[in-house]
Motif scaffolding. Structure first.
Motif, mmCIF file in Angstrom:
data_model
loop_
_atom_site.group_PDB
_atom_site.id
_atom_site.type_symbol
_atom_site.label_atom_id
_atom_site.label_comp_id
_atom_site.label_asym_id
_atom_site.label_seq_id
_atom_site.Cartn_x
_atom_site.Cartn_y
_atom_site.Cartn_z
ATOM 1 N N PHE A 1 0.828 -1.196 0.000
ATOM 2 C CA PHE A 1 0.000 0.000 0.000
ATOM 3 C C PHE A 1 0.863 1.247 0.000
ATOM 4 N N SER A 2 1.919 1.251 0.823
ATOM 5 C CA SER A 2 2.791 2.417 0.871
ATOM 6 C C SER A 2 3.485 2.619 -0.461
ATOM 7 N N CYS A 3 3.845 1.508 -1.117
ATOM 8 C CA CYS A 3 4.506 1.603 -2.415
ATOM 9 C C CYS A 3 3.563 2.144 -3.472
ATOM 10 N N ILE A 4 2.337 1.607 -3.516
ATOM 11 C CA ILE A 4 1.408 1.994 -4.566
ATOM 12 C C ILE A 4 0.921 3.422 -4.375
ATOM 13 N N SER A 5 1.025 3.930 -3.147
ATOM 14 C CA SER A 5 0.562 5.285 -2.886
ATOM 15 C C SER A 5 1.629 6.338 -3.181
ATOM 16 N N TYR A 6 2.905 6.002 -2.974
ATOM 17 C CA TYR A 6 3.914 7.051 -2.967
ATOM 18 C C TYR A 6 5.100 6.837 -3.905
ATOM 19 N N ALA A 7 5.480 5.628 -4.207
ATOM 20 C CA ALA A 7 6.780 5.404 -4.827
ATOM 21 C C ALA A 7 6.776 5.543 -6.334
ATOM 22 N N GLN A 8 5.664 5.286 -7.004
ATOM 23 C CA GLN A 8 5.686 5.202 -8.447
ATOM 24 C C GLN A 8 5.438 6.546 -9.120
ATOM 25 N N GLU A 9 5.776 6.592 -10.397
ATOM 26 C CA GLU A 9 5.537 7.764 -11.226
ATOM 27 C C GLU A 9 4.631 7.364 -12.387
ATOM 28 N N VAL A 10 3.862 8.338 -12.901
ATOM 29 C CA VAL A 10 2.977 8.073 -14.034
ATOM 30 C C VAL A 10 3.811 7.968 -15.309
ATOM 31 N N LEU A 11 3.736 6.817 -15.939
ATOM 32 C CA LEU A 11 4.445 6.584 -17.199
ATOM 33 C C LEU A 11 3.629 7.097 -18.381
ATOM 34 N N SER A 12 2.331 6.814 -18.378
ATOM 35 C CA SER A 12 1.450 7.265 -19.461
ATOM 36 C C SER A 12 0.003 7.087 -19.036
ATOM 37 N N THR A 13 -0.905 7.586 -19.851
ATOM 38 C CA THR A 13 -2.329 7.354 -19.671
ATOM 39 C C THR A 13 -2.895 6.804 -20.977
ATOM 40 N N TYR A 14 -4.045 6.174 -20.876
ATOM 41 C CA TYR A 14 -4.703 5.668 -22.077
ATOM 42 C C TYR A 14 -6.205 5.682 -21.868
ATOM 43 N N THR A 15 -6.944 5.526 -22.949
ATOM 44 C CA THR A 15 -8.391 5.483 -22.887
ATOM 45 C C THR A 15 -8.898 4.214 -23.567
ATOM 46 N N MET A 16 -10.125 3.834 -23.220
ATOM 47 C CA MET A 16 -10.809 2.727 -23.886
ATOM 48 C C MET A 16 -12.166 3.253 -24.347
ATOM 49 N N SER A 17 -12.448 3.187 -25.633
ATOM 50 C CA SER A 17 -13.702 3.741 -26.147
ATOM 51 C C SER A 17 -14.920 3.010 -25.603
ATOM 52 N N TYR A 18 -14.724 1.789 -25.142
ATOM 53 C CA TYR A 18 -15.828 1.030 -24.552
ATOM 54 C C TYR A 18 -16.296 1.670 -23.247
ATOM 55 N N PHE A 19 -15.385 2.434 -22.595
ATOM 56 C CA PHE A 19 -15.711 3.155 -21.361
ATOM 57 C C PHE A 19 -15.492 4.645 -21.614
ATOM 58 N N PRO A 20 -16.430 5.297 -22.319
ATOM 59 C CA PRO A 20 -16.228 6.702 -22.721
ATOM 60 C C PRO A 20 -16.076 7.631 -21.523
ATOM 61 N N GLY A 21 -15.155 8.591 -21.676
ATOM 62 C CA GLY A 21 -14.941 9.595 -20.644
ATOM 63 C C GLY A 21 -13.987 9.175 -19.544
ATOM 64 N N GLU A 22 -13.542 7.932 -19.566
ATOM 65 C CA GLU A 22 -12.623 7.441 -18.540
ATOM 66 C C GLU A 22 -11.182 7.451 -19.048
ATOM 67 N N LYS A 23 -10.257 7.720 -18.142
ATOM 68 C CA LYS A 23 -8.830 7.701 -18.467
ATOM 69 C C LYS A 23 -8.114 6.846 -17.429
ATOM 70 N N TYR A 24 -7.161 6.054 -17.890
ATOM 71 C CA TYR A 24 -6.475 5.101 -17.020
ATOM 72 C C TYR A 24 -4.976 5.359 -17.035
ATOM 73 N N GLU A 25 -4.361 5.171 -15.873
ATOM 74 C CA GLU A 25 -2.929 5.444 -15.742
ATOM 75 C C GLU A 25 -2.108 4.159 -15.759
ATOM 76 N N ILE A 26 -0.936 4.268 -16.364
ATOM 77 C CA ILE A 26 0.102 3.245 -16.238
ATOM 78 C C ILE A 26 1.224 3.888 -15.447
ATOM 79 N N GLN A 27 1.504 3.362 -14.261
ATOM 80 C CA GLN A 27 2.535 3.916 -13.388
ATOM 81 C C GLN A 27 3.656 2.898 -13.216
ATOM 82 N N ALA A 28 4.793 3.371 -12.747
ATOM 83 C CA ALA A 28 5.945 2.472 -12.606
ATOM 84 C C ALA A 28 6.798 2.868 -11.421
ATOM 85 N N ASP A 29 7.397 1.842 -10.794
ATOM 86 C CA ASP A 29 8.445 2.060 -9.803
ATOM 87 C C ASP A 29 9.742 2.379 -10.527
ATOM 88 N N ASN A 30 10.676 2.966 -9.771
ATOM 89 C CA ASN A 30 12.032 3.124 -10.289
ATOM 90 C C ASN A 30 12.603 1.732 -10.562
#
Length: 201
Positions: A12-41
């Motif tokens: 939980f501590s890792c997923i809350s604080y350690a990672q950085e946003v690598l990119s975002t993407y969308t899925m047309s099946y879920f309009p208006g939503e945006k999803y993040e891809i994050q990564a640890d060092n």
């Protein structure tokens, strides 16, 4: 049980604080939503990519597939294989006027830990099987990746969720994710962050 609880707290501590946003993407099946891809060092022990997807349950705010960076190339390769199958089956369906189909894709993904945000707390279920499918719904040709079984919090067996959906509507939606699942891009992200941090010591 104590070990599982401590592991969950650590994650939980890792997923809350350690990672950085690598990119975002969308899925047309879920309009208006945006999803993040994050990564640890990637220099960290057991570094992961946190691949945000769509929760099946409205009560779950976020849900991530936790992909070890050491396994990222395989996950990317598996998605690429699924894209090839998707393209071939879509073409076949159009040529043969198939309008109803729900079929598993024979690509074996690794088993992954899943994190889901239930209320204000991150919960984890470990080593889950994920299944890729091709489905035709109302004239739409869909790739669907989802967990095989219901998820149960490792710290509270009464806290469950149906899981996640990753749904691609065309080849371009595959590409926007596949192109960003790149260890070199993760390295560049953290090198850039380090240079910026060094400017303000």
């Amino acid at each position: 049980m104590k070990k599982i609880f401590l592991l969950s707290a650590f994650m939980f501590s890792c997923i809350s604080y350690a990672q950085e946003v690598l990119s975002t993407y969308t899925m047309s099946y879920f309009p208006g939503e945006k999803y993040e891809i994050q990564a640890d060092n990637p220099t960290e022990k057991k570094a992961r990519v946190y691949f945000g997807t769509s929760p099946k349950d409205n009560i779950v705010k976020k849900i991530d597939i936790l992909i070890p960076i050491s396994d990222l190339d395989k996950f990317k390769s598996d998605l690429t294989k699924c894209k090839e199958v998707y393209s071939n089956w879509k073409k076949t369906a159009i040529e043969n006027k198939v309008t109803d189909l729900d079929k598993d894709i024979d690509v074996k993904f690794s088993r992954y830990d899943i994190a889901f945000l239930y209320g204000s707390k991150w919960n984890f279920d470990f080593s889950k099987t994920i299944i890729p499918r091709f489905k035709i719904i109302n004239g739409k040709y869909l790739f669907i990746l989802s967990n095989e079984y219901e998820l149960t919090s490792s710290s509270n067996k009464f806290m469950t969720t149906k899981g996640f959906y990753l749904v691609f509507n065309d080849e371009q939606e595959f590409d926007q994710v596949i192109n960003n699942l790149d260890v070199n891009k993760i390295d560049d992200l953290f090198k850039s962050k380090k240079k910026t941090d060094e400017l303000f010591k």
